[in-house]
Scaffold this motif. Structure first.
Motif, PDB file in Angstrom:
ATOM      1  N   SER A 157      88.782  72.429  36.630  1.00  0.00           N
ATOM      2  CA  SER A 157      88.921  73.309  35.469  1.00  0.00           C
ATOM      3  C   SER A 157      90.212  74.135  35.546  1.00  0.00           C
ATOM      4  CB  SER A 157      87.729  74.267  35.407  1.00  0.00           C
ATOM      5  OG  SER A 157      87.651  74.994  36.627  1.00  0.00           O
ATOM      6  N   ASP A 158      90.707  74.320  36.763  1.00  0.00           N
ATOM      7  CA  ASP A 158      91.916  75.137  36.909  1.00  0.00           C
ATOM      8  C   ASP A 158      92.692  74.657  38.133  1.00  0.00           C
ATOM      9  OD1 ASP A 158      89.295  76.668  37.783  1.00  0.00           O
ATOM     10  OD2 ASP A 158      90.846  77.257  39.223  1.00  0.00           O
ATOM     11  N   HIS A 159      93.962  74.901  38.104  1.00  0.00           N
ATOM     12  CA  HIS A 159      94.834  74.502  39.210  1.00  0.00           C
ATOM     13  C   HIS A 159      96.017  75.452  39.203  1.00  0.00           C
ATOM     14  CE1 HIS A 159      97.329  72.459  36.177  1.00  0.00           C
ATOM     15  NE2 HIS A 159      96.204  71.938  35.707  1.00  0.00           N
ATOM     16  N   PRO A 160      96.958  75.308  40.142  1.00  0.00           N
ATOM     17  CA  PRO A 160      98.033  76.303  40.215  1.00  0.00           C
ATOM     18  C   PRO A 160      98.799  76.477  38.899  1.00  0.00           C
ATOM     19  CG  PRO A 160      98.022  74.990  42.208  1.00  0.00           C
ATOM     20  CD  PRO A 160      97.007  74.388  41.306  1.00  0.00           C
ATOM     21  N   GLY A 161      98.888  75.431  38.116  1.00  0.00           N
ATOM     22  CA  GLY A 161      99.618  75.564  36.857  1.00  0.00           C
ATOM     23  C   GLY A 161      98.758  76.030  35.700  1.00  0.00           C
ATOM     24  N   LYS A 162      97.475  76.178  35.936  1.00  0.00           N
ATOM     25  CA  LYS A 162      96.579  76.558  34.835  1.00  0.00           C
ATOM     26  C   LYS A 162      95.433  77.380  35.419  1.00  0.00           C
ATOM     27  CE  LYS A 162      94.601  74.429  30.738  1.00  0.00           C
ATOM     28  NZ  LYS A 162      94.186  73.179  30.106  1.00  0.00           N
ATOM     29  N   PRO A 163      95.612  78.670  35.556  1.00  0.00           N
ATOM     30  CA  PRO A 163      94.642  79.490  36.290  1.00  0.00           C
ATOM     31  C   PRO A 163      93.281  79.599  35.586  1.00  0.00           C
ATOM     32  CG  PRO A 163      96.306  80.856  35.259  1.00  0.00           C
ATOM     33  CD  PRO A 163      96.737  79.449  35.040  1.00  0.00           C
ATOM     34  N   ALA A 164      92.291  80.000  36.375  1.00  0.00           N
ATOM     35  CA  ALA A 164      90.920  80.095  35.872  1.00  0.00           C
ATOM     36  C   ALA A 164      90.796  81.122  34.743  1.00  0.00           C
ATOM     37  CB  ALA A 164      89.985  80.465  37.018  1.00  0.00           C
ATOM     38  N   SER A 165      91.705  82.069  34.710  1.00  0.00           N
ATOM     39  CA  SER A 165      91.604  83.122  33.683  1.00  0.00           C
ATOM     40  C   SER A 165      91.775  82.547  32.275  1.00  0.00           C
ATOM     41  CB  SER A 165      92.657  84.205  33.952  1.00  0.00           C
ATOM     42  OG  SER A 165      93.934  83.610  34.049  1.00  0.00           O
ATOM     43  N   SER A 166      92.332  81.339  32.186  1.00  0.00           N
ATOM     44  CA  SER A 166      92.532  80.769  30.848  1.00  0.00           C
ATOM     45  C   SER A 166      91.281  80.068  30.320  1.00  0.00           C
ATOM     46  CB  SER A 166      93.703  79.786  30.887  1.00  0.00           C
ATOM     47  OG  SER A 166      93.351  78.688  31.732  1.00  0.00           O
ATOM     48  N   LEU A 167      90.219  80.039  31.134  1.00  0.00           N
ATOM     49  CA  LEU A 167      89.014  79.310  30.716  1.00  0.00           C
ATOM     50  C   LEU A 167      88.149  80.143  29.768  1.00  0.00           C
ATOM     51  CD1 LEU A 167      87.969  77.816  34.165  1.00  0.00           C
ATOM     52  CD2 LEU A 167      88.704  76.510  32.160  1.00  0.00           C
ATOM     53  N   ASN A 168      87.452  79.458  28.874  1.00  0.00           N
ATOM     54  CA  ASN A 168      86.428  80.130  28.067  1.00  0.00           C
ATOM     55  C   ASN A 168      85.246  79.177  27.903  1.00  0.00           C
ATOM     56  OD1 ASN A 168      86.999  78.285  25.993  1.00  0.00           O
ATOM     57  ND2 ASN A 168      88.613  79.609  25.170  1.00  0.00           N
ATOM     58  N   ALA A 169      84.203  79.646  27.263  1.00  0.00           N
ATOM     59  CA  ALA A 169      82.965  78.874  27.157  1.00  0.00           C
ATOM     60  C   ALA A 169      83.198  77.499  26.541  1.00  0.00           C
ATOM     61  CB  ALA A 169      81.958  79.655  26.321  1.00  0.00           C
ATOM     62  N   LYS A 170      83.965  77.488  25.483  1.00  0.00           N
ATOM     63  CA  LYS A 170      84.194  76.236  24.767  1.00  0.00           C
ATOM     64  C   LYS A 170      84.935  75.233  25.649  1.00  0.00           C
ATOM     65  CE  LYS A 170      85.938  74.847  20.291  1.00  0.00           C
ATOM     66  NZ  LYS A 170      86.776  75.238  19.167  1.00  0.00           N
ATOM     67  N   LYS A 171      85.936  75.729  26.369  1.00  0.00           N
ATOM     68  CA  LYS A 171      86.717  74.834  27.228  1.00  0.00           C
ATOM     69  C   LYS A 171      85.860  74.288  28.376  1.00  0.00           C
ATOM     70  CE  LYS A 171      91.332  76.793  26.448  1.00  0.00           C
ATOM     71  NZ  LYS A 171      92.352  77.704  26.977  1.00  0.00           N
ATOM     72  N   ILE A 172      85.015  75.153  28.909  1.00  0.00           N
ATOM     73  CA  ILE A 172      84.162  74.702  30.028  1.00  0.00           C
ATOM     74  C   ILE A 172      83.217  73.602  29.555  1.00  0.00           C
ATOM     75  CG2 ILE A 172      82.306  75.429  31.597  1.00  0.00           C
ATOM     76  CD1 ILE A 172      83.742  78.183  31.750  1.00  0.00           C
ATOM     77  N   SER A 173      82.590  73.814  28.417  1.00  0.00           N
ATOM     78  CA  SER A 173      81.680  72.785  27.880  1.00  0.00           C
ATOM     79  C   SER A 173      82.431  71.481  27.631  1.00  0.00           C
ATOM     80  CB  SER A 173      81.055  73.257  26.568  1.00  0.00           C
ATOM     81  OG  SER A 173      79.991  74.118  26.844  1.00  0.00           O
ATOM     82  N   ALA A 174      83.653  71.611  27.127  1.00  0.00           N
ATOM     83  CA  ALA A 174      84.441  70.406  26.824  1.00  0.00           C
ATOM     84  C   ALA A 174      84.751  69.638  28.102  1.00  0.00           C
ATOM     85  CB  ALA A 174      85.727  70.799  26.108  1.00  0.00           C
ATOM     86  N   LEU A 175      85.035  70.362  29.186  1.00  0.00           N
ATOM     87  CA  LEU A 175      85.349  69.692  30.459  1.00  0.00           C
ATOM     88  C   LEU A 175      84.159  68.865  30.953  1.00  0.00           C
ATOM     89  CD1 LEU A 175      87.190  72.615  32.299  1.00  0.00           C
ATOM     90  CD2 LEU A 175      88.209  70.434  31.588  1.00  0.00           C
ATOM     91  N   ILE A 176      82.963  69.403  30.768  1.00  0.00           N
ATOM     92  CA  ILE A 176      81.765  68.656  31.178  1.00  0.00           C
ATOM     93  C   ILE A 176      81.526  67.504  30.201  1.00  0.00           C
ATOM     94  CG2 ILE A 176      79.268  68.804  31.578  1.00  0.00           C
ATOM     95  CD1 ILE A 176      80.919  70.322  33.690  1.00  0.00           C
TER      96      ILE A 176
END
Lengths: 270, 342
Positions: A157-176
């Protein structure tokens, strides 16, 4: 199948895919289920994950040899986001304890080590996935089932170029959601493995006839069951009750005679 | 074949480990501190793991060579065994490893020199005496030889130690490293053999009896001494016919001069191991056979066992001298009458 996720947003795609019914959303660990799958939402952190795993085992009947799967998002040093991994090792960062879920399922998903941290990882120091639940989930699930059936699936969901702070509910559901094929494949494989363990020996045949006619103590009942089960494997077409010579006056004599008859019967293993 | 390899961190950079890893470029490599983290912890299922065992590259720190059990031997006085591997790539339903280990992974101890060092220590204790070292108790000695390369190391070791005798017990046809080397009288390649139908039924994933015989013939042609191991003997109503046919088959391919020794042993297994096997394979007819508990082992009734052993000994005497026939189990009366090595 018992599934544990930390967040509702992680669970939703799975709940919808498997049409799981809400059993107890108001409890500490909301529970969803259908005929074969139980899913619970643990909340973040390994203590929550441990407790939820123990809870789902209890509320699902404490059946032995059931598959357990922890599904969730994780940070990883390596992009891209959305990549699904199976945990090949799990380390609790705070205690340094480590587990190695056996890798016996054939599928195309990549393997990674997982380090369970207490706070969201921001440095991604090692080439590994960072999560907050696996080390809580694994040892508890492994008490309830054999380790081959206890697996952890993480989605980056996150990596050095895209930190966890950029996540939201919609994005998390989409990843799954984009990994539902992978998840379904893994669940199917785990269920098939579990079915292998459910192969039972032959049922002891005609046992009730014997129980109706003679009195067997608990120990004798067990002995009878064993000899009749062997009978069912070796001579499935013959009825031991009908073949028993007359004059057996008690359970001991019956068991002994059955064993002798079995020993003296032709044995064809090939 | 092998899709997951665990490797102890200390070994990761060693040339030997790298050589093995290079043979599996697509396998997942997973580092661990000690093999025991992966192999044999509680709550593992042998039957499930057998579907896709991993290779574990490890080192063994102690107990490299152990004294052999009393009923284990082929005529020598000093008998030891060693296991540079744990577990086997084959899946024989009667195998005691299924009962002994929780894990089906293959552990390969690559610190071969430590094994040889231990053997040297034992040889020093038995100066000018022959000492036997048996391999194949906890593994198949040759099945993973192309990966392990162990046999080549062993041959180098044995070249200069004429009083060290080694038996490599196997069902495998991986004999290339032996065929490449000049034959040695102190290295016996001992093949486990069962009647064809029995092998087909219970020795899953093994080379056929025909292929084993071909491998034996090739080795014998090169001058390697061959051992025949009819162990375990598996009983059923066609026992005599099956074993008579097997012996005829074997000795139509091999002559008595090719044979170093023959051993026969009935099915036997420590009770706890047997109970675990039954739990793993409750549907298996072999395990439902009429066995008895005797001397802590599950085995056939004594009379039956003696009949089986006597039959085999009698049949074998048609082909080979009695002094080459040994029995591997002292649980029955037959042991008193034949060559039993203790």
């Amino acid at each position: 199948m018992r599934i544990i996720t930390a967040l509702r947003f992680e669970a939703m795609p799975i709940i919808e895919h498997y049409k799981l019914n809400n059993e107890s959303s108001a409890s500490r660990f909301p529970l969803y289920r259908n005929d074969s799958i139980f899913l619970t939402i643990s909340g973040v952190g390994k203590e929550n994950s441990s407790a939820a795993t123990a809870n789902i085992h209890a509320v699902s009947g404490e059946l032995p040899q059931q598959p357990f799967l922890n599904i969730g998002i994780a940070g990883h040093r390596r992009p891209p986001t959305g990549m699904a991994w199976i945990a090949s090792s799990i380390q609790d960062e705070s205690t340094c304890r480590r587990w190695y879920p056996p890798q016996i399922i054939c599928n195309s998903m990549a393997r990674t080590s997982v380090i369970t941290v207490n706070q969201p990882e921001q440095e991604y120091r090692h080439d590994t996935a960072y999560d907050m639940e696996a080390a809580g989930f694994y040892p508890i699930a492994n008490q309830a089932s054999t380790s081959e059936l206890v697996q952890v699936l993480k989605v980056t969901s996150d990596h050095p170029g895209k930190p966890a702070s950029s996540l939201n509910a919609k994005k998390i559901s989409a990843l799954i959601q984009i990994n539902m094929n992978n998840i379904e494949e893994l669940i199917t494989s785990l269920q098939k493995l579990a079915d292998t363990l459910n192969i039972k020996g032959a049922e002891p045949i005609h046992m009730q006839h014997f129980l109706d006619r003679w009195h067997f103590t608990v120990t004798q009942r067990f002995q009878l069951q064993k000899v009749l089960a062997r009978w069912a494997i070796l001579s499935p077409t013959k009825n031991p009750y009908l073949l028993l010579p007359p004059g057996r006056s008690n359970a001991t004599a019956v068991i002994k005679t059955l064993e002798i008859m079995l020993r003296e019967s032709p044995l064809n293993l090939h | 074949m092998i899709e997951t390899i665990y490797i102890e961190n200390e070994l990761m950079a060693t040339p030997q480990a790298q050589r093995i890893l290079a043979q599996f470029p697509t396998a997942d490599k997973i580092a661990c501190d000690r093999y025991t983290e992966v192999f044999n912890p509680k709550k593992q299922n042998f039957r499930l793991q057998k579907q896709k065992p991993a290779l574990i590259i490890a080192q063994k720190f102690d107990r490299h060579v152990l004294r052999a059990p009393d009923d284990y031997g082929i005529g020598g006085i000093h008998n030891y065994y060693f296991s540079y591997m744990l577990n086997c790539i084959y899946d024989c339903r009667y195998c005691f490893l299924q009962g002994m280990y929780q894990s089906a992974h293959y552990v390969l101890f690559i610190n071969y020199s430590d094994f040889f060092h231990s053997m040297d220590s034992i040889l020093t204790n038995h100066k000018n005496e022959n000492v036997w070292f048996f391999s194949g108790y906890d593994c198949d000695s040759l099945a993973l030889d192309p990966i392990s390369g162990f046999t080549s190391h062993l041959i180098d070791f044995l070249k200069y130690r004429k009083n060290a005798y080694v038996e490599l017990r196997t069902k495998s046809t991986q004999i290339r490293s032996l065929l490449k080397a000049p034959p040695m009288t102190n290295l016996i390649v001992a093949f486990s053999m069962s009647p064809t139908k029995t092998a087909d039924k219970f020795e899953h994933k093994t080379p056929s009896i025909e292929k084993r015989l071909n491998a034996m013939r090739k080795l014998a042609d090169k001058g390697w001494p061959i051992g025949l191991r009819f162990d375990p003997l598996i009983f059923d109503s066609s026992f005599e016919e099956r074993y008579r046919t097997l012996f005829a088959e074997v000795f139509s391919v091999l002559s008595p001069e090719d044979i170093h020794s023959v051993t026969i042993g009935p099915f036997r297994m420590p009770k706890p191991f047997f109970q675990k096997l039954v739990a793993l394979y409750p549907e298996e007819p072999l395990l439902a056979s009429p066995f008895q508990l005797r001397s802590g082992s599950i085995t056939y009734a004594q009379t039956q066992e003696e009949q089986m052993m006597q039959f085999c000994q009698h049949e074998l005497r048609n082909y080979i001298a009695t002094n080459k026939i040994f029995s591997c189990w002292t649980g029955g009366e037959h042991a008193k009458a034949e060559n039993v090595c203790t």
